[in-house]
Scaffold this motif. Structure first.
Motif, PDB file in Angstrom:
ATOM      1  N   ILE A   1       0.967  -1.080   0.022  1.00  0.00           N
ATOM      2  CA  ILE A   1       0.079  -0.025   0.117  1.00  0.00           C
ATOM      3  C   ILE A   1       0.689   1.200  -0.146  1.00  0.00           C
ATOM      4  CG2 ILE A   1      -1.945   1.163   1.230  1.00  0.00           C
ATOM      5  CD1 ILE A   1      -2.598  -1.477   2.465  1.00  0.00           C
ATOM      6  N   ALA A   2       0.889   2.062  -0.993  1.00  0.00           N
ATOM      7  CA  ALA A   2       1.564   3.147  -1.209  1.00  0.00           C
ATOM      8  C   ALA A   2       1.628   4.198  -0.002  1.00  0.00           C
ATOM      9  CB  ALA A   2       1.373   4.129  -2.431  1.00  0.00           C
TER      10      ALA A   2
ATOM     11  N   CYS B   1      -0.993   2.005  11.152  1.00  0.00           N
ATOM     12  CA  CYS B   1      -0.565   2.972  10.259  1.00  0.00           C
ATOM     13  C   CYS B   1      -1.642   3.583   9.232  1.00  0.00           C
ATOM     14  CB  CYS B   1       0.563   2.638   9.490  1.00  0.00           C
ATOM     15  SG  CYS B   1       1.941   2.062  10.498  1.00  0.00           S
ATOM     16  N   GLY B   2      -2.879   3.712   9.724  1.00  0.00           N
ATOM     17  CA  GLY B   2      -3.803   4.099   9.161  1.00  0.00           C
ATOM     18  C   GLY B   2      -4.724   2.945   8.038  1.00  0.00           C
TER      19      GLY B   2
ATOM     20  N   ILE C   1       6.578   3.435   2.722  1.00  0.00           N
ATOM     21  CA  ILE C   1       6.210   2.507   1.416  1.00  0.00           C
ATOM     22  C   ILE C   1       5.790   3.537   0.325  1.00  0.00           C
ATOM     23  CG2 ILE C   1       4.916   0.804   0.142  1.00  0.00           C
ATOM     24  CD1 ILE C   1       6.710   0.036   2.584  1.00  0.00           C
ATOM     25  N   SER C   2       7.023   3.896  -0.639  1.00  0.00           N
ATOM     26  CA  SER C   2       6.695   4.806  -1.920  1.00  0.00           C
ATOM     27  C   SER C   2       5.628   3.960  -2.928  1.00  0.00           C
ATOM     28  CB  SER C   2       8.226   5.051  -2.537  1.00  0.00           C
ATOM     29  OG  SER C   2       8.387   4.219  -3.256  1.00  0.00           O
TER      30      SER C   2
ATOM     31  N   MET D   1       7.478   1.201  -4.425  1.00  0.00           N
ATOM     32  CA  MET D   1       7.752   0.025  -3.619  1.00  0.00           C
ATOM     33  C   MET D   1       6.388  -0.854  -3.510  1.00  0.00           C
ATOM     34  SD  MET D   1       9.491   1.694  -0.315  1.00  0.00           S
ATOM     35  CE  MET D   1      11.444   1.580   0.162  1.00  0.00           C
ATOM     36  N   ALA D   2       5.345  -0.114  -3.467  1.00  0.00           N
ATOM     37  CA  ALA D   2       3.987  -0.895  -3.517  1.00  0.00           C
ATOM     38  C   ALA D   2       3.786  -1.747  -4.812  1.00  0.00           C
ATOM     39  CB  ALA D   2       3.059   0.032  -3.131  1.00  0.00           C
ATOM     40  N   CYS D   3       4.236  -0.736  -5.952  1.00  0.00           N
ATOM     41  CA  CYS D   3       3.916  -1.250  -7.289  1.00  0.00           C
ATOM     42  C   CYS D   3       4.908  -2.449  -7.433  1.00  0.00           C
ATOM     43  CB  CYS D   3       4.132  -0.075  -8.302  1.00  0.00           C
ATOM     44  SG  CYS D   3       3.902  -0.818 -10.124  1.00  0.00           S
ATOM     45  N   ALA D   4       6.062  -2.442  -6.974  1.00  0.00           N
ATOM     46  CA  ALA D   4       6.923  -3.559  -7.217  1.00  0.00           C
ATOM     47  C   ALA D   4       6.420  -4.811  -6.244  1.00  0.00           C
ATOM     48  CB  ALA D   4       8.464  -3.228  -6.864  1.00  0.00           C
TER      49      ALA D   4
END
Length: 143
Positions: A79-80, A110-111, A87-88, A91-94
């Motif tokens: 999750i971006a 974290c929400g 988590i950018s 990163m989430a896409c990868a």
């Protein structure tokens, strides 16, 4: 070490990743565990726990996700902007576009809240993740 690569991802202090690495190496000692932290503290914690390789940061996640057979970590790794912004989107896409099997621990932090999931303790979530990893390893003929 085997040709089967398990990527463990974590951020913040690396406590979840550390416990995952310790338990994976204890339960499946022949698999290669690559640890990628969103920060150096997380990477260091996982390396001390017995990871075979460790790296830090966005590009490390992108590269490691391409090479992994299984990716394990808290649900926020997919999750971006999760894990307090660690988590950018890349990163989430990868993680999400990797051909690896993903085993995500449903941590309501974290929400992010995962509805319909029991409020399990971290040791119970890790035990469940190890059970799923064992199934994947068995299906791939690695056990």
């Amino acid at each position: 070490m085997s040709d089967f690569n398990v990527l463990v991802m974590d951020g913040q202090g690396g406590g979840v990743g550390r416990q995952l690495v310790e338990n994976i190496k204890r339960s499946f000692p022949s698999v290669t565990v690559t640890a990628v932290g969103t920060n150096a503290l997380a990477s260091q914690a996982m390396l001390k726990a017995g990871a075979d390789h460790a790296a830090t940061g966005e590009n490390a996640v992108v590269v490691a996700a391409r090479r992994a057979d299984v990716i394990i970590g808290p649900v926020g790794i997919a999750i971006a902007d999760a894990l307090w912004g660690e988590i950018s989107p890349a990163m989430a896409c990868a993680v999400g576009s990797s051909g690896a099997a993903r085993i995500l621990l449903p941590m309501n932090l974290c929400g992010n809240y995962v509805a319909g999931v029991s409020d399990l303790s971290l040791p119970a979530m890790i035990a469940d993740a190890l059970s799923q990893l064992g199934k994947v390893l068995s299906e791939k003929g690695c056990l």
